[in-house]
Design an enzyme around this catalytic site. Structure first.
Site, PDB file in Angstrom:
ATOM      1  CG  HIS A  80      -1.992   0.927   1.571  1.00 29.54           C
ATOM      2  ND1 HIS A  80      -1.415   2.410   1.541  1.00 29.54           N
ATOM      3  CD2 HIS A  80      -3.457   0.855   1.321  1.00 29.54           C
ATOM      4  CE1 HIS A  80      -2.765   2.955   1.748  1.00 29.54           C
ATOM      5  NE2 HIS A  80      -3.712   2.153   1.279  1.00 29.54           N
ATOM      6  CG  ASP A  92       0.325  -2.337   6.397  1.00 32.28           C
ATOM      7  OD1 ASP A  92      -0.598  -2.399   6.934  1.00 32.28           O
ATOM      8  OD2 ASP A  92       0.428  -1.895   5.192  1.00 32.28           O
ATOM      9  CD  GLN A 149      -6.797  -5.016   3.802  1.00 30.62           C
ATOM     10  OE1 GLN A 149      -7.622  -5.698   4.219  1.00 30.62           O
ATOM     11  NE2 GLN A 149      -7.087  -3.771   3.581  1.00 30.62           N
ATOM     12  CE  LYS A 153      -7.685  -1.002   5.973  1.00 32.58           C
ATOM     13  NZ  LYS A 153      -8.550  -0.354   5.010  1.00 32.58           N
ATOM     14  CB  CYS A 195      -3.895   3.088  -1.615  1.00 27.05           C
ATOM     15  SG  CYS A 195      -4.852   4.346  -1.481  1.00 27.05           S
TER      16      CYS A 195
END
Length: 420
Positions: free
Chosen positions: A137, A214, A217, A240, A378
């Site tokens: 991202h 990261d 997700q 999220k 993104c």
């Protein structure tokens, strides 16, 4: 709380949940769009909120609202206790060693920037190397590019295979004695690829590198144990994970956080202030300047309670079933090309329809009540790597159904008839 029930075909798990009861917990799922039932498949961007989260936020504003820390009155004490209690919930969720390893931010982007402009700004020098991947991202690209220009760092890119797989051997070949930071996604927001972060961390540590994951997700789809992983930093965002916007999390190992200078100055991040200088607070407060997003944090705490009440393993089983079902359904639609076909990926489906622009596909699906994402997500460098300008992305969550996937496939066929 939603009851756990026995095995059924929708979950393929011995510990599944009542999907109808779960859907009833999310008020927005009962609405219609263009006189069609809403079928929300844009969860990778932001998930919907259960009533428990909405009620927790409402209660905070209507019954317990006051600024946190140092207030000498009842409401401030109640709000502070609730806010700091969420820090403990997050530490438990991640199996962190202490709540003091949990820093609240406004999102993952801010968490990554905190690491970049506190830890990396302090400890990296010209010629040091940072390793990221082709599937990042923008939030895990741009901060390192800024730092690269500022400090003369070298940015190396680990490749992704044509089918979206992460090649651990090719990643390992990039690492060397100059590698000081490895920053990778847990799960690709475009491909759904699950990066083997335990192995990535092990290989990076063999070179003495710091590791940032990261988890925007990742935390949504599977259990995370930061102590078992051994990573230095893990970041995720509340919205999220069925929580509100405006709240994110950075986990950091104690020794890393203690060594880092503040990256913002103001109230709450200091012990003492005079015109001759300031003494900074210990982590995590050192990195939380100003009034924190405490109502949003309380909403995040309710979201964590909700997810853990259902069970992350049960959610994972349901989403794996949806992933496999979506693979079959989309492959049956002529002229649909999936971007990222790793069979172990998360329930994130990016695709293009030959001969039709993705924006047009998305517009037709919208009129059918299907909420999907369209664009570069993104992740423009990844789009270039995969040879496309944009994709349609359907990303699934704990409340999605096979009927919604059938509707997606039917909607694509409808778009082909209209636009093909």
């Amino acid at each position: 709380m939603t009851a756990i029930v026995a095995f059924d075909q929708d979950c393929r798990s011995r510990n599944c949940y009542d999907l109808d009861s779960v859907r009833a917990d999310f008020p927005i799922l009962s609405r219609t769009v263009y006189d069609k039932p809403l079928r929300f498949l844009d969860n990778g961007a932001s998930a919907q909120k259960p009533r428990a989260v909405i009620d927790a936020i409402k209660n905070s504003y209507t019954s317990e609202y006051a600024n946190v820390h140092r207030g000498a009155h009842f409401l401030s004490g109640a709000a502070t206790e609730a806010y700091e209690g969420v820090r403990e919930k997050v530490a438990s969720l991640l199996n962190a060693s202490s709540p003091d390893t949990i820093v609240f931010t406004k999102n993952v982007t801010e968490a990554i920037n905190l690491v970049a402009f506190s830890w990396a700004e302090t400890f990296l020098d010209a010629g040091d190397e940072i390793v990221i991947t082709e599937m990042e991202h923008h939030a895990n690209i741009v901060p390192w590019q800024i730092l690269k220009e500022r400090k003369g760092l070298i940015l190396r890119i680990a490749p992704v295979e044509d089918d979206g797989r992460f090649d651990l051997d090719r990643f390992a070949a990039i690492l060397n004695d100059h590698t000081k930071l490895v920053s990778v996604p847990h799960v690709s927001n475009v491909l759904g690829t699950v990066v083997p972060i335990a192995e990535v961390t092990r290989l990076a540590k063999e070179k003495g590198a710091c590791v940032l994951i990261d988890g925007a997700q990742g935390i949504v789809h599977q259990a995370v144990d930061v102590q078992a992983l051994g990573c230095d930093f893990y970041a995720f965002t509340g919205h999220k994970l069925y929580g509100p916007t405006g709240i994110g999390v950075l986990y950091g190992k104690t020794e890393r956080l203690v060594s880092m200078p503040p990256w913002q100055g103001g109230g709450d991040m200091i012990e003492t202030v005079s015109f001759n200088g300031s003494v900074y607070a210990e982590p995590p407060m050192r990195f939380e300047a100003g009034t924190p997003p405490f109502v949003q944090a309380i909403g995040l705490g309710a979201a964590i309670d909700y997810v853990q009440g259902i069970g992350i393993d049960a959610i994972d089983a349901h989403e794996q079933y949806l992933r496999d079902y979506a693979f079959d359904a989309l492959r049956d639609v002529p002229d649909v090309r999936l971007i990222g076909e790793d069979p172990t990926k998360a329930a994130i489906m990016s695709f293009i329809v030959d001969g039709i622009h993705s924006m047009d596909v998305g517009a037709v699906l919208d009129r059918q009540g299907l909420a999907v994402r369209v664009g570069h997500h993104c992740a423009q460098p990844l789009m270039a790597r995969m040879g496309v300008e944009a994709t349609v992305r359907a990303s699934m969550a704990l409340y999605n159904t096979t009927e919604e996937i059938d509707a997606l496939a039917a909607g694509i066929r409808h778009a082909q008839k209209l636009l093909g």
